[in-house]
Design a protein around this motif. Structure first.
Motif, short mmCIF file in Angstrom:
data_model
loop_
_atom_site.label_atom_id
_atom_site.label_comp_id
_atom_site.label_asym_id
_atom_site.label_seq_id
_atom_site.Cartn_x
_atom_site.Cartn_y
_atom_site.Cartn_z
N THR A 119 50.63 55.94 37.86
CA THR A 119 50.28 56.85 36.78
C THR A 119 51.51 57.61 36.32
OG1 THR A 119 48.07 57.15 37.69
CG2 THR A 119 48.82 58.81 36.12
N VAL A 120 51.67 57.72 35.00
CA VAL A 120 52.73 58.53 34.41
C VAL A 120 52.09 59.53 33.45
CG1 VAL A 120 54.53 56.77 34.64
CG2 VAL A 120 53.16 56.86 32.57
N PHE A 121 52.80 60.61 33.19
CA PHE A 121 52.32 61.65 32.29
C PHE A 121 53.25 61.71 31.09
CE2 PHE A 121 50.83 62.69 36.49
CZ PHE A 121 49.49 62.96 36.25
N ARG A 122 52.68 61.61 29.90
CA ARG A 122 53.44 61.61 28.65
C ARG A 122 52.73 62.46 27.62
NH1 ARG A 122 56.75 59.80 31.41
NH2 ARG A 122 57.60 57.72 31.54
N SER A 123 53.49 63.00 26.67
CA SER A 123 52.87 63.70 25.55
C SER A 123 52.33 62.65 24.57
CB SER A 123 53.89 64.61 24.86
OG SER A 123 54.96 63.83 24.35
N ALA A 124 51.34 63.03 23.81
CA ALA A 124 50.68 62.09 22.90
C ALA A 124 51.37 62.06 21.54
CB ALA A 124 49.21 62.45 22.75
N ASP A 125 52.69 61.80 21.55
CA ASP A 125 53.41 61.70 20.27
C ASP A 125 53.21 60.30 19.69
OD1 ASP A 125 54.93 60.29 22.06
OD2 ASP A 125 56.82 61.24 21.56
N ALA A 126 53.71 60.08 18.49
CA ALA A 126 53.47 58.83 17.77
C ALA A 126 54.03 57.61 18.51
CB ALA A 126 54.07 58.91 16.37
N VAL A 127 55.19 57.75 19.14
CA VAL A 127 55.81 56.62 19.84
C VAL A 127 54.96 56.21 21.04
CG1 VAL A 127 57.82 55.89 21.14
CG2 VAL A 127 58.12 57.23 19.07
N THR A 128 54.57 57.18 21.86
CA THR A 128 53.78 56.90 23.04
C THR A 128 52.42 56.31 22.67
OG1 THR A 128 54.86 58.71 24.20
CG2 THR A 128 52.82 57.89 25.15
N VAL A 129 51.78 56.88 21.66
CA VAL A 129 50.48 56.39 21.23
C VAL A 129 50.59 54.95 20.72
CG1 VAL A 129 48.70 56.69 19.45
CG2 VAL A 129 49.52 58.65 20.76
N GLY A 130 51.65 54.63 20.02
CA GLY A 130 51.86 53.26 19.56
C GLY A 130 52.00 52.29 20.70
#
Length: 68
Positions: free
Chosen positions: A42-53
């Motif tokens: 599991t990793v934690f990331r912000s839901a910015d456009a790059v990550t969501v893509g």
């Protein structure tokens, strides 16, 4: 499984739930770019456009939850 996540200010917990054996090379590269290395990781990331893509590229391989 993740289904069409949209960019927002939320933080996401992304977990790899399926193997990369037999998947296309671009999907393997996407999982590595997200920082996932093995099933159950599991990793934690912000839901910015790059990550969501990237998440929307491999929705069948990951589970996405909103992190607290």
């Amino acid at each position: 499984m993740a289904k069409n996540i949209a960019p927002s200010d939320a933080n996401l917990a992304i977990t790899q739930i399926r193997s990369i054996i037999g998947v296309k090379q671009n999907q393997r590269d996407t999982l590595r770019s997200l920082g996932l290395k093995r099933i159950g990781h599991t990793v934690f990331r912000s839901a910015d456009a790059v990550t969501v893509g990237m998440i929307n590229t491999v929705p069948h391989l990951v589970k996405v939850e909103e992190a607290k």
